[in-house]
Design a protein around this motif. Structure first.
Motif, PDB file in Angstrom:
ATOM      1  N   PRO A   1       0.796  -1.235   0.000  1.00 18.79           N
ATOM      2  CA  PRO A   1       0.000   0.000   0.000  1.00 18.79           C
ATOM      3  C   PRO A   1       0.830   1.287   0.000  1.00 18.79           C
ATOM      4  CG  PRO A   1      -0.884  -1.559   1.584  1.00 18.79           C
ATOM      5  CD  PRO A   1       0.415  -2.140   1.068  1.00 18.79           C
ATOM      6  N   LYS A   2       2.062   1.224   0.505  1.00 17.66           N
ATOM      7  CA  LYS A   2       2.916   2.418   0.536  1.00 17.66           C
ATOM      8  C   LYS A   2       3.427   2.805  -0.841  1.00 17.66           C
ATOM      9  CE  LYS A   2       4.590   2.031   5.265  1.00 17.66           C
ATOM     10  NZ  LYS A   2       5.769   1.977   6.113  1.00 17.66           N
ATOM     11  N   GLY A   3       3.268   1.944  -1.805  1.00 14.73           N
ATOM     12  CA  GLY A   3       3.715   2.275  -3.157  1.00 14.73           C
ATOM     13  C   GLY A   3       4.743   1.312  -3.691  1.00 14.73           C
ATOM     14  N   GLU A   4       5.074   1.511  -4.947  1.00 13.06           N
ATOM     15  CA  GLU A   4       6.022   0.626  -5.615  1.00 13.06           C
ATOM     16  C   GLU A   4       7.456   0.994  -5.267  1.00 13.06           C
ATOM     17  OE1 GLU A   4       5.358  -0.002  -9.774  1.00 13.06           O
ATOM     18  OE2 GLU A   4       3.254   0.530  -9.548  1.00 13.06           O
ATOM     19  N   ARG A   5       8.311  -0.015  -5.234  1.00  6.83           N
ATOM     20  CA  ARG A   5       9.747   0.215  -5.051  1.00  6.83           C
ATOM     21  C   ARG A   5      10.349   0.525  -6.406  1.00  6.83           C
ATOM     22  NH1 ARG A   5      10.479  -4.938  -1.331  1.00  6.83           N
ATOM     23  NH2 ARG A   5      10.077  -3.954   0.655  1.00  6.83           N
ATOM     24  N   THR A   6      11.305   1.410  -6.404  1.00  6.65           N
ATOM     25  CA  THR A   6      11.972   1.744  -7.662  1.00  6.65           C
ATOM     26  C   THR A   6      13.220   0.904  -7.868  1.00  6.65           C
ATOM     27  OG1 THR A   6      13.180   3.536  -6.584  1.00  6.65           O
ATOM     28  CG2 THR A   6      11.097   4.101  -7.664  1.00  6.65           C
ATOM     29  N   GLN A   7      13.672   0.196  -6.820  1.00  7.08           N
ATOM     30  CA  GLN A   7      14.844  -0.659  -6.928  1.00  7.08           C
ATOM     31  C   GLN A   7      14.491  -2.037  -6.404  1.00  7.08           C
ATOM     32  OE1 GLN A   7      17.850   1.247  -4.596  1.00  7.08           O
ATOM     33  NE2 GLN A   7      18.395   2.666  -6.212  1.00  7.08           N
ATOM     34  N   GLY A   8      15.198  -3.027  -6.873  1.00  3.62           N
ATOM     35  CA  GLY A   8      14.987  -4.380  -6.383  1.00  3.62           C
ATOM     36  C   GLY A   8      14.860  -5.372  -7.516  1.00  3.62           C
ATOM     37  N   VAL A   9      14.504  -6.591  -7.143  1.00  2.85           N
ATOM     38  CA  VAL A   9      14.398  -7.697  -8.087  1.00  2.85           C
ATOM     39  C   VAL A   9      12.938  -8.114  -8.189  1.00  2.85           C
ATOM     40  CG1 VAL A   9      15.099 -10.083  -8.540  1.00  2.85           C
ATOM     41  CG2 VAL A   9      16.712  -8.486  -7.501  1.00  2.85           C
ATOM     42  N   MET A  10      12.435  -8.212  -9.419  1.00  2.94           N
ATOM     43  CA  MET A  10      11.069  -8.665  -9.630  1.00  2.94           C
ATOM     44  C   MET A  10      11.027 -10.173  -9.424  1.00  2.94           C
ATOM     45  SD  MET A  10       9.511  -5.894 -10.230  1.00  2.94           S
ATOM     46  CE  MET A  10       7.920  -6.305 -10.879  1.00  2.94           C
ATOM     47  N   ARG A  11      10.153 -10.611  -8.514  1.00  4.50           N
ATOM     48  CA  ARG A  11      10.007 -12.048  -8.230  1.00  4.50           C
ATOM     49  C   ARG A  11       8.551 -12.459  -8.391  1.00  4.50           C
ATOM     50  NH1 ARG A  11      14.421 -14.453  -6.430  1.00  4.50           N
ATOM     51  NH2 ARG A  11      16.066 -13.183  -5.547  1.00  4.50           N
TER      52      ARG A  11
END
Length: 59
Positions: free
Chosen positions: A26-36
């Motif tokens: 709910p806080k929003g999407e991350r702009t960094q990281g790995v899509m799993r």
């Protein structure tokens, strides 16, 4: 499983490319990281972004 790995496995199995749904907290999407991949349905993958390894320590 990483999204890229899941797509490669499907491609090698001769499966058509599935619809990809993106989910976020709910806080929003991350702009960094790995899509799993977090859910699999026929013709559809649901993915979320996770912080992995070195990236987690940088925050």
């Amino acid at each position: 499983m990483r999204l890229a790995d899941a797509l490669e496995k499907l491609r090698c199995a001769g499966e058509p490319r599935p619809e990809i749904l993106y989910s976020a907290a709910p806080k929003g999407e991350r702009t960094q990281g790995v899509m799993r991949v977090v859910r699999v349905r026929p013709g559809q993958l649901t993915v979320c972004t996770f912080l992995d390894g070195q990236l987690q320590h940088a925050l």
